[in-house]
Design an enzyme around this catalytic site. Structure first.
Site, PDB file in Angstrom:
ATOM      1  N   PHE A  49      -5.518  14.031   2.515  1.00  0.00           N
ATOM      2  CA  PHE A  49      -5.033  13.416   1.279  1.00  0.00           C
ATOM      3  C   PHE A  49      -3.652  13.974   0.895  1.00  0.00           C
ATOM      4  O   PHE A  49      -3.287  15.068   1.314  1.00  0.00           O
ATOM      5  CB  PHE A  49      -6.006  13.625   0.096  1.00  0.00           C
ATOM      6  CG  PHE A  49      -7.322  12.900   0.274  1.00  0.00           C
ATOM      7  CD1 PHE A  49      -7.550  11.681  -0.365  1.00  0.00           C
ATOM      8  CD2 PHE A  49      -8.323  13.427   1.079  1.00  0.00           C
ATOM      9  CE1 PHE A  49      -8.760  11.017  -0.204  1.00  0.00           C
ATOM     10  CE2 PHE A  49      -9.528  12.761   1.254  1.00  0.00           C
ATOM     11  CZ  PHE A  49      -9.748  11.563   0.612  1.00  0.00           C
TER      12      PHE A  49
ATOM     13  N   ASP B 218      -0.006   5.073   0.976  1.00  0.00           N
ATOM     14  CA  ASP B 218      -0.177   6.009   2.099  1.00  0.00           C
ATOM     15  C   ASP B 218      -0.253   5.265   3.426  1.00  0.00           C
ATOM     16  O   ASP B 218      -1.063   4.353   3.604  1.00  0.00           O
ATOM     17  CB  ASP B 218      -1.455   6.846   1.898  1.00  0.00           C
ATOM     18  CG  ASP B 218      -1.416   7.644   0.597  1.00  0.00           C
ATOM     19  OD1 ASP B 218      -0.317   8.016   0.149  1.00  0.00           O
ATOM     20  OD2 ASP B 218      -2.500   7.890   0.026  1.00  0.00           O
TER      21      ASP B 218
ATOM     22  N   ASN C 287      -5.325   2.998  -3.198  1.00  0.00           N
ATOM     23  CA  ASN C 287      -6.597   3.701  -3.424  1.00  0.00           C
ATOM     24  C   ASN C 287      -6.303   5.194  -3.506  1.00  0.00           C
ATOM     25  O   ASN C 287      -5.690   5.750  -2.585  1.00  0.00           O
ATOM     26  CB  ASN C 287      -7.547   3.499  -2.229  1.00  0.00           C
ATOM     27  CG  ASN C 287      -8.203   2.133  -2.192  1.00  0.00           C
ATOM     28  OD1 ASN C 287      -8.022   1.308  -3.096  1.00  0.00           O
ATOM     29  ND2 ASN C 287      -8.986   1.887  -1.147  1.00  0.00           N
ATOM     30  N   GLN C 288      -6.719   5.842  -4.571  1.00  0.00           N
ATOM     31  CA  GLN C 288      -6.517   7.286  -4.682  1.00  0.00           C
ATOM     32  C   GLN C 288      -7.831   7.973  -5.041  1.00  0.00           C
ATOM     33  O   GLN C 288      -7.996   8.545  -6.132  1.00  0.00           O
ATOM     34  CB  GLN C 288      -5.405   7.585  -5.705  1.00  0.00           C
ATOM     35  CG  GLN C 288      -4.022   7.156  -5.226  1.00  0.00           C
ATOM     36  CD  GLN C 288      -3.575   7.876  -3.945  1.00  0.00           C
ATOM     37  OE1 GLN C 288      -3.931   9.037  -3.718  1.00  0.00           O
ATOM     38  NE2 GLN C 288      -2.799   7.203  -3.089  1.00  0.00           N
TER      39      GLN C 288
ATOM     40  N   ASP D  25       0.877  -1.162   0.000  1.00  0.00           N
ATOM     41  CA  ASP D  25       0.000   0.000   0.000  1.00  0.00           C
ATOM     42  C   ASP D  25       0.923   1.222   0.000  1.00  0.00           C
ATOM     43  O   ASP D  25       2.106   1.108   0.334  1.00  0.00           O
ATOM     44  CB  ASP D  25      -0.885  -0.041   1.256  1.00  0.00           C
ATOM     45  CG  ASP D  25      -1.792   1.166   1.364  1.00  0.00           C
ATOM     46  OD1 ASP D  25      -2.323   1.618   0.327  1.00  0.00           O
ATOM     47  OD2 ASP D  25      -1.967   1.666   2.494  1.00  0.00           O
TER      48      ASP D  25
ATOM     49  N   CYS E  37     -11.758  -2.085  -8.284  1.00  0.00           N
ATOM     50  CA  CYS E  37     -10.340  -1.908  -7.924  1.00  0.00           C
ATOM     51  C   CYS E  37     -10.142  -1.255  -6.561  1.00  0.00           C
ATOM     52  O   CYS E  37      -9.076  -1.407  -5.949  1.00  0.00           O
ATOM     53  CB  CYS E  37      -9.572  -1.150  -9.006  1.00  0.00           C
ATOM     54  SG  CYS E  37     -10.386   0.204  -9.836  1.00  0.00           S
TER      55      CYS E  37
ATOM     56  N   ASP F 197      -1.905  -0.686   5.950  1.00  0.00           N
ATOM     57  CA  ASP F 197      -2.158  -0.094   7.268  1.00  0.00           C
ATOM     58  C   ASP F 197      -3.655  -0.045   7.589  1.00  0.00           C
ATOM     59  O   ASP F 197      -4.031   0.373   8.679  1.00  0.00           O
ATOM     60  CB  ASP F 197      -1.556   1.320   7.369  1.00  0.00           C
ATOM     61  CG  ASP F 197      -2.232   2.313   6.437  1.00  0.00           C
ATOM     62  OD1 ASP F 197      -2.557   1.934   5.287  1.00  0.00           O
ATOM     63  OD2 ASP F 197      -2.468   3.458   6.860  1.00  0.00           O
TER      64      ASP F 197
HETATM   65 MG   LIG Z   1      -2.901   3.159   3.549  1.00  0.00          MG
HETATM   66 ZN   LIG Z   2     -11.457   1.717  -8.657  1.00  0.00          ZN
END
Ligand SMILES: [Mg+2]
Ligand SMILES: [Zn+2]
Length: 189
Positions: free
Chosen positions: A19, A9, A51-52, A7, A99, A126
């Site tokens: 963010f 972040d 994930n963004q 991962d 996703c 995390d």
């Molecule tokens: Mg994370």
């Molecule tokens: Zn997605």
């Protein structure tokens, strides 16, 4: 091929509730760059799955995400490491994509693109959603206490079987030591 999925972040870089919206906000967690360098030197392939949703939330655009990842890669290479690929989900929680973790889509894409299955592949996260996605995809999840991990550790929904480490550096230390021991054993056998 020894593959590891990280991962971003809260594992590689400091997380923020606001963010990470610009390259200057990307700040590595102590020891993470060195951990990636150690993996690289030991011949591991390091891939990121992140994930963004800041993209869907219009907090930053795709060009900015690319620049953030260039910054990350630059810092990683400078430290002697390598990240082979960054898989990201740009969607929001209500987009119904496959996703966004805890969905396993990114993990399955990684398996397909690298022509490998994820059995025994360590996946470091995390958050509970990292652990879930890894499990669904057949990888082996590890939780770190950096980022959101400090709270995740005490989440009653956390599978007690999941190995918990202080940070990425400690996980990598464990993985490389275990790998070395296995190698030694095969010599003895
Ligand atoms: Mg994370
Ligand atoms: Zn997605």
């Amino acid at each position: 091929m020894q593959l590891i999925i990280l991962d971003r972040d809260g594992v590689i870089n400091e997380d923020s509730d606001e963010f990470i919206k610009s390259p200057s906000e990307w700040q590595p967690i102590r020891g993470s760059l060195e951990a990636i360098a150690r993996l690289h030197r030991a011949g591991w392939h390091v891939v990121v799955a992140t994930n963004q949703s800041g993209i869907a939330r219009k907090l930053f655009d795709l060009d900015t995400l690319v620049r953030i990842h260039e910054t990350m890669l630059h810092r990683v290479i400078e430290s002697g490491g390598m990240i082979e690929a960054v898989f990201f989900c740009p969607h929001g929680p209500d987009d119904g994509c496959n996703c966004r973790k805890p969905k396993p889509g990114m993990f399955l894409d990684i398996a397909q693109r690298l022509h490998t299955d994820l059995q025994g592949v360590p996946a470091i996260g995390d958050s509970l959603r990292d652990i879930e996605a890894a499990k669904i995809a057949g990888a082996t999840p590890f939780l770190v206490k950096t980022g959101k991990g400090f709270g995740t550790v005490s989440n009653p929904e956390l599978d007690p079987e999941v190995a918990v480490f202080d940070d990425l550096y400690s996980v990598v230390d464990h993985l490389l030591n275990t790998a070395t021991r296995h190698t030694d054993k095969s010599y003895v056998d």
